[in-house]
Design a protein around this motif. Sequence first.
Motif, mmCIF file in Angstrom:
data_model
loop_
_atom_site.group_PDB
_atom_site.id
_atom_site.type_symbol
_atom_site.label_atom_id
_atom_site.label_comp_id
_atom_site.label_asym_id
_atom_site.label_seq_id
_atom_site.Cartn_x
_atom_site.Cartn_y
_atom_site.Cartn_z
ATOM 1 N N LEU A 199 0.846 -1.190 0.000
ATOM 2 C CA LEU A 199 0.000 0.000 0.000
ATOM 3 C C LEU A 199 0.883 1.242 0.000
ATOM 4 O O LEU A 199 1.934 1.254 0.646
ATOM 5 C CB LEU A 199 -0.897 0.002 1.246
ATOM 6 C CG LEU A 199 -2.040 -1.021 1.257
ATOM 7 C CD1 LEU A 199 -2.761 -1.001 2.617
ATOM 8 C CD2 LEU A 199 -3.036 -0.748 0.143
ATOM 9 N N PRO A 200 0.480 2.264 -0.738
ATOM 10 C CA PRO A 200 -0.822 2.451 -1.403
ATOM 11 C C PRO A 200 -0.846 2.089 -2.884
ATOM 12 O O PRO A 200 -1.867 2.262 -3.537
ATOM 13 C CB PRO A 200 -1.042 3.960 -1.236
ATOM 14 C CG PRO A 200 0.356 4.525 -1.347
ATOM 15 C CD PRO A 200 1.260 3.507 -0.709
ATOM 16 N N LYS A 210 -0.763 -0.744 -4.610
ATOM 17 C CA LYS A 210 -1.589 -1.871 -5.056
ATOM 18 C C LYS A 210 -2.793 -1.991 -4.132
ATOM 19 O O LYS A 210 -2.728 -1.661 -2.950
ATOM 20 C CB LYS A 210 -0.786 -3.180 -5.063
ATOM 21 C CG LYS A 210 0.273 -3.255 -6.150
ATOM 22 C CD LYS A 210 0.899 -4.647 -6.208
ATOM 23 C CE LYS A 210 2.016 -4.705 -7.244
ATOM 24 N NZ LYS A 210 1.515 -4.496 -8.616
ATOM 25 N N GLN A 211 -3.876 -2.517 -4.652
ATOM 26 C CA GLN A 211 -5.111 -2.647 -3.885
ATOM 27 C C GLN A 211 -5.288 -4.093 -3.409
ATOM 28 O O GLN A 211 -6.225 -4.782 -3.778
ATOM 29 C CB GLN A 211 -6.308 -2.195 -4.730
ATOM 30 C CG GLN A 211 -6.192 -0.786 -5.255
ATOM 31 C CD GLN A 211 -6.006 0.225 -4.128
ATOM 32 O OE1 GLN A 211 -6.756 0.222 -3.150
ATOM 33 N NE2 GLN A 211 -5.013 1.093 -4.266
ATOM 34 N N ASP A 246 -7.284 -3.647 2.491
ATOM 35 C CA ASP A 246 -8.123 -2.493 2.796
ATOM 36 C C ASP A 246 -7.237 -1.389 3.370
ATOM 37 O O ASP A 246 -6.538 -1.617 4.370
ATOM 38 C CB ASP A 246 -9.178 -2.908 3.825
ATOM 39 C CG ASP A 246 -10.202 -1.814 4.087
ATOM 40 O OD1 ASP A 246 -9.924 -0.636 3.785
ATOM 41 O OD2 ASP A 246 -11.281 -2.139 4.615
ATOM 42 N N PRO A 247 -7.226 -0.205 2.766
ATOM 43 C CA PRO A 247 -6.384 0.881 3.289
ATOM 44 C C PRO A 247 -6.649 1.184 4.759
ATOM 45 O O PRO A 247 -5.752 1.691 5.457
ATOM 46 C CB PRO A 247 -6.770 2.073 2.402
ATOM 47 C CG PRO A 247 -7.223 1.448 1.119
ATOM 48 C CD PRO A 247 -7.933 0.186 1.526
ATOM 49 N N SER A 257 -4.488 -8.870 4.664
ATOM 50 C CA SER A 257 -4.921 -8.510 3.316
ATOM 51 C C SER A 257 -6.335 -9.009 3.028
ATOM 52 O O SER A 257 -6.967 -9.673 3.856
ATOM 53 C CB SER A 257 -3.957 -9.111 2.288
ATOM 54 O OG SER A 257 -4.175 -10.511 2.147
ATOM 55 N N TYR A 258 -6.807 -8.733 1.832
ATOM 56 C CA TYR A 258 -8.114 -9.228 1.415
ATOM 57 C C TYR A 258 -8.142 -10.757 1.324
ATOM 58 O O TYR A 258 -9.214 -11.356 1.405
ATOM 59 C CB TYR A 258 -8.489 -8.644 0.047
ATOM 60 C CG TYR A 258 -8.835 -7.175 0.058
ATOM 61 C CD1 TYR A 258 -9.771 -6.660 0.944
ATOM 62 C CD2 TYR A 258 -8.232 -6.291 -0.842
ATOM 63 C CE1 TYR A 258 -10.096 -5.307 0.943
ATOM 64 C CE2 TYR A 258 -8.559 -4.944 -0.864
ATOM 65 C CZ TYR A 258 -9.486 -4.451 0.039
ATOM 66 O OH TYR A 258 -9.807 -3.116 0.036
#
Length: 311
Positions: A190-191, A193-194, A197-198, A284-285
């Motif tokens: 981050l920031p 790459k997505q 969740d930020p 992470s997600y």
Amino acid sequence: MKIFSLQLDDGGRVSGRVSLPPAAPGKGHRPLLVCFHGGSYDSEYFDATPEYSITQISDALGIPVVSIDRPGYGDTTQPAIPQGETTTYAQVQGKYINEQILPRLWQEYGTQSEATAIVLLSHSIGAMMATISAACCAGTTKYPLAGLITSGIGAETNPIVAQQFKSIVTPGQEFMTFDPAIKDVSMLQLPHKQLADPAITEFTANLNRPTPIGEFIDINNTWLSYWKKYSQVIDVPLLYGISEFDELWTSTPEIMEEYRDAFPSCPWIESSIITQAPHCIELSYQRRGWQAKCCGFALECATWYALTRRD
């Protein structure tokens, strides 16, 4: 998870977090999942928030979990490295975990949780320690080891990042603390790459812990020169995951296979490149998918152990 601190047989201590949910309905073989955090984190890594906690998955499956503060973190005793010997930091730590910490955890939580075997779940530098502990466990009767899970480690480091990390080490220091902003980039991508969740960056500083310089030097300078001495004697099943966008380790299919091949004595190995994931998968997600895979594997290992290693 509940915070704990236990005295060890040698007078030292081990601290961490524990969750002992009721056993799932019906009889079955139950793993005690013992988690090893990476460098610059502690046991809270696996219980960062209620949403990110591994207990979201493990409690639903009735799996007891102990997340330890590795030696040098929290209240856990940091054994001294014998002077004048070539023993590395990780070798001392891994042996200590095997001889003192895991037997004590089994004594305290094995019967209490109705577990039938231990499975180690480890990340990054924690995977270095867990690999040594699992290798040292061969032949022990102090606790039943049924499986090993490693992630955030590999057979080849990212040379650019490794060199950058080496450059920030100050001679003579015992601990080092990373800048939270740097951790967001290297651990979570981050920031730019997505992959996470930020909002998780709100907890980066709270999760940040001083890192013993010995483990940092070992993972960057010496580990890859001797790790196969340990991996080749591990005789329990292995689950291995390497993130697609791991900033610290090479995650190509070829290097992943090299890692797998270093564990010839494992009864079976499951491995994969975890797509769209950064180094810290658990933040992470992809955390729920990975945590679910780890818990499912642990259940398989407990059954395998019970059916193949009866006295």
